[in-house]
Write an enzyme that holds these catalytic residues in place. Structure first.
Site, PDB file in Angstrom:
ATOM      1  N   ASP A 147       0.855  -1.187   0.000  1.00 56.26           N
ATOM      2  CA  ASP A 147       0.000   0.000   0.000  1.00 56.26           C
ATOM      3  C   ASP A 147       0.894   1.241   0.000  1.00 56.26           C
ATOM      4  OD1 ASP A 147      -1.774   2.115   0.621  1.00 56.26           O
ATOM      5  OD2 ASP A 147      -3.086   0.755   1.731  1.00 56.26           O
TER       6      ASP A 147
ATOM      7  N   TYR B  41      -1.105  -8.861  -8.581  1.00 50.76           N
ATOM      8  CA  TYR B  41      -1.160  -7.457  -8.989  1.00 50.76           C
ATOM      9  C   TYR B  41      -0.212  -7.183 -10.152  1.00 50.76           C
ATOM     10  CZ  TYR B  41      -3.940  -5.907  -4.968  1.00 50.76           C
ATOM     11  OH  TYR B  41      -4.937  -5.700  -4.050  1.00 50.76           O
TER      12      TYR B  41
ATOM     13  N   ASP C 148       4.253  -0.891  -8.598  1.00 51.20           N
ATOM     14  CA  ASP C 148       3.877  -0.208  -9.836  1.00 51.20           C
ATOM     15  C   ASP C 148       3.771   1.296  -9.599  1.00 51.20           C
ATOM     16  OD1 ASP C 148       1.513  -0.682  -8.170  1.00 51.20           O
ATOM     17  OD2 ASP C 148       0.420   0.302  -9.789  1.00 51.20           O
TER      18      ASP C 148
END
Length: 213
Positions: free
Chosen positions: A118, A193, A154
């Protein structure tokens, strides 16, 4: 995306103690007994649904792996993967990654993986980022001398922040890629992800850092 609650997940995690370590605090300093060998131990903080940690365990049978995830409705998917693969060198901890000192002693861990954590973009949440100096101290306190952190994301902002955080802490940069999937890096194991983001053409950032002697 809202996480779908799975009320049965906790019971399922308890039903597989051979894969989900129960009362992990009792194994602090004794993780070799859990795996019944003296292989190096690598942990992933925020293991999600377990694609990365099971892939790494399958590719590296000479290393022990622990996937750490606090959300029962997520980690139960990782458990399903391990059950399907029947891998002896990977186990799971359903605990809060900020409390690692409760479960590991100095020298227990050889490497920490942080994958698509996160970003906590607001300045007031900086201390929650897994590459914040407080977490870097936490990893140092449980790792062997010259232990490593491998980081993928990312999020360009988080990556830039993390490189600065690593540098200010005095970590040594071993590897950095600003576009992993267009680099010559070999042996990459993708997370869920990572697959999703890369299919959309998004850039994946990766680095490896080591604690000095």
């Amino acid at each position: 995306m809202r996480l779908r609650h799975k009320p049965w997940a906790e019971d399922k995690l308890k039903a597989y103690p051979q894969y989900v370590v129960q009362q992990p605090e009792q194994w602090k300093g004794k993780w070799g007994e859990v795996f019944q060998n003296d292989q190096p131990l690598h942990i992933e903080v925020g293991t999600g649904k377990g694609q990365f940690i099971t892939g790494m365990a399958k590719a590296n049978p000479h290393i022990n792996y622990l996937g750490i995830e606090m959300q029962t409705s997520v980690i139960v998917s990782a458990l399903d993967r391990i059950i399907d693969e029947e891998l002896p060198n990977v186990k799971l901890l359903c605990v809060d990654g900020s409390k690692l000192l409760e479960f590991f002693a100095k020298g227990d861990v050889n490497r920490v993986y942080l994958n698509f954590s996160d970003p906590w973009p607001k300045k007031r949440h900086e201390k929650r980022r897994l590459t914040y100096k407080g977490f870097l101290k936490l990893y140092e306190d449980i790792m062997v001398n010259e232990g490593e952190v491998h980081f993928k994301t990312d999020n360009q902002g988080l990556f830039e922040y993390s490189l600065m955080s690593f540098s200010h802490y005095g970590l040594l940069l071993n590897f950095v890629s600003l576009d992993l999937h267009k680099s010559e890096f070999e042996g990459n194991i993708m997370t869920e992800y990572e697959e999703k983001f890369s299919e959309k053409g998004q850039r994946i950032y990766r680095c490896e850092v080591k604690y000095p002697r």
